[in-house]
Design a protein around this motif. Structure first.
Motif, PDB file in Angstrom:
ATOM      1  N   LYS A   1       0.831  -1.215   0.000  1.00 41.84           N
ATOM      2  CA  LYS A   1       0.000   0.000   0.000  1.00 41.84           C
ATOM      3  C   LYS A   1       0.868   1.270   0.000  1.00 41.84           C
ATOM      4  O   LYS A   1       0.676   2.167  -0.829  1.00 41.84           O
TER       5      LYS A   1
ATOM      6  N   GLU B   1       1.435   4.164  -2.974  1.00 43.95           N
ATOM      7  CA  GLU B   1       1.095   5.577  -2.744  1.00 43.95           C
ATOM      8  C   GLU B   1       2.322   6.486  -2.811  1.00 43.95           C
ATOM      9  O   GLU B   1       2.190   7.702  -2.876  1.00 43.95           O
ATOM     10  N   ASN B   2       3.520   5.883  -2.808  1.00 46.45           N
ATOM     11  CA  ASN B   2       4.755   6.675  -2.805  1.00 46.45           C
ATOM     12  C   ASN B   2       5.742   6.098  -3.815  1.00 46.45           C
ATOM     13  O   ASN B   2       6.768   5.502  -3.450  1.00 46.45           O
TER      14      ASN B   2
ATOM     15  N   LYS C   1      -9.995   3.721  -2.304  1.00 44.21           N
ATOM     16  CA  LYS C   1      -9.346   4.636  -1.363  1.00 44.21           C
ATOM     17  C   LYS C   1     -10.043   4.493  -0.019  1.00 44.21           C
ATOM     18  O   LYS C   1     -11.121   5.036   0.207  1.00 44.21           O
TER      19      LYS C   1
ATOM     20  N   ASP D   1      -8.769   4.118   4.095  1.00 41.16           N
ATOM     21  CA  ASP D   1      -7.677   4.005   5.061  1.00 41.16           C
ATOM     22  C   ASP D   1      -8.106   3.394   6.389  1.00 41.16           C
ATOM     23  O   ASP D   1      -7.313   3.329   7.331  1.00 41.16           O
TER      24      ASP D   1
END
Length: 448
Positions: free
Chosen positions: A304, A308-309, A425, A427
């Protein structure tokens, strides 16, 4: 709020109501008057807000942070049937995790104690704990794990080959991969077949019962967990019998314990190097429970955070930052084995003490911009007890090297051969002891 959360709360309320008198036998609120905080509502305390925050995106950090801002680093509460002192900070970590002079012991929930058995590494203290850890540690050392590299590597490749062009629930796939690895490492289970399926089915029931309500009646998670545990033990008994009869010879964790137990000499030193069958079974189950959920969660969060990075995909030091950012085990629970003082507060023998690891991992003085995923934080050495990804002290995770090996091999093949994108999306996290994404992190995978 989802029905499952409401059901958990209802069961918790019923349990606490019925156990209220028993709870009173333990620590009383009066003894905690010198410690700031609140015990919340009668009977249920702050359990509802604790559970609600626990499944939110920020998890237990939300519960802790609100109270730390009001009361400071040390505060009292009544959650999940326990009068508890919560604390955070490097000094608290040092005191609680090093366990100096037998100051504290591990504080498992009743159901966890019953499922794991009295001989578990997690239930022993003092010299008995040191002895068990010594006997278990050798097969889990870096040298001891080298022989499993080929199997882990093969399973990672085969798992990822099946992802291409598909919608994948990373949490489920990581769970399957981790179970295959640990089952093979401990008792040479094949990655597929009837025995593997029976092993997986029993394990999932055991895992879900570990922190369930303590109702040992047919139909409850606790009762199912005990039955699955007994079925798992019968399976291990059968394997041990075949090994001792010479029907099967393997070079695995179980075999190393059997060989030590089978040595014929009866000297005191040799007896100290043996485990009886029940000790072997309790600690095999302990390694399964401790080694599966945490590694599964770590792999999922890592996929994850990397997704995202993308800028950090080429960096290799991502495991530590993943364990910091996700804080898979958000608190460490201990019980005071004697009276002691911490941060000016007197802690009494028998009190439940929870070390808030999330706040330690999100301390801006140690980790600037703590919500940012930044593996470069670990380029330089950190202060001791400021990072607790694998715990610390005499109860540091004994399977740390295995977890790192699994994660490194899996992620190597993933980032070198594939690209992926998240399909949702979300969290929020599951309301479980080990923090895992609630949606199991669905992704779409394509080859590079």
């Amino acid at each position: 709020m989802e029905l499952s959360i409401l059901l958990i709360m209802l069961l918790l309320f019923i349990f606490l109501s019925s156990a209220f008198c028993l709870i009173r036998i333990g620590t009383s609120p009066k003894a905690m008057e010198g410690i700031p905080g609140t015990m919340g509502w009668p009977i249920i305390g702050e359990s509802l807000s604790f559970l609600s925050d626990f499944s939110s995106p920020s998890g237990i950090f939300s519960f802790m942070n609100k109270r730390q801002q009001r009361y400071g680093k040390v505060f009292k509460s009544f959650v999940l049937g326990r009068y508890t002192v919560f604390m955070t900070g490097r000094e608290a970590s040092k005191i609680l995790l090093t366990g100096k002079d037998g100051m504290v012991s591990l504080n498992l929930f009743y159901t966890g104690q019953q499922v794991l058995g009295p001989n578990s590494l997690l239930q022993t203290n003092g010299e008995a704990h040191k002895r068990l850890r010594r006997l278990i540690a050798e097969p889990l050392s870096i040298d001891g794990l080298k022989k499993y590299f080929h199997f882990i590597n093969t399973q990672a490749i085969e798992t990822l080959d099946q992802w291409t062009g598909k919608r994948v629930l990373v949490l489920e796939e990581a769970s399957s991969f981790t179970l295959k690895v640990i089952g093979n490492m401990i008792m040479s289970l094949e990655p597929s077949g009837e025995e593997q399926e029976r092993f997986r089915a029993n394990f999932k029931i055991i895992s879900s019962s570990f922190a369930s309500m303590p109702f040992k009646i047919p139909g409850t998670a606790f009762h199912r967990g005990i039955k699955a545990r007994d079925s798992m033990y019968a399976m291990i008994d059968s394997i041990i019998a075949k090994r001792r009869n010479g029907e099967v010879i393997q070079q695995d964790f179980l075999e190393s314990l059997i060989i030590k137990h089978s040595k014929e000499t009866n000297t005191i030193d040799n007896e100290d190097n043996k485990l009886n069958d029940q000790q072997m079974k309790d600690n095999i189950l302990t390694l399964l429970v401790a080694g599966h959920d945490t590694t599964t969660a770590a792999l999922t969060w890592l996929v994850k955070f990397l997704g995202e990075n993308p800028a950090v995909l080429e960096q290799l030091r991502v495991i530590s930052e993943t364990l910091r950012r996700a804080t898979i085990l958000p608190w460490y629970s201990r019980k005071a084995a004697q009276d002691f003082e911490i941060d000016g507060y007197n802690i009494k023998k028998g009190w439940s003490i929870n070390l808030d690891v999330v706040s330690i991992h999100h301390d801006p003085e140690t980790f600037p911009d703590p919500e940012k995923f930044d593996p470069s934080r670990f380029d330089a050495p950190l202060k001791t007890f400021s990072y607790l990804g694998f715990g610390s002290g005499p109860r540091m995770c004994p399977g740390m090297n295995l977890a790192k090996l699994e994660i490194c091999i899996f992620i190597h093949h993933l980032v070198c051969k594939y690209k992926w994108r998240a399909l949702e999306k979300d969290d929020s996290v599951q309301p479980t002891l080990v923090r895992m994404p609630k949606n199991k992190y669905p992704i779409m995978v394509e080859p590079l």
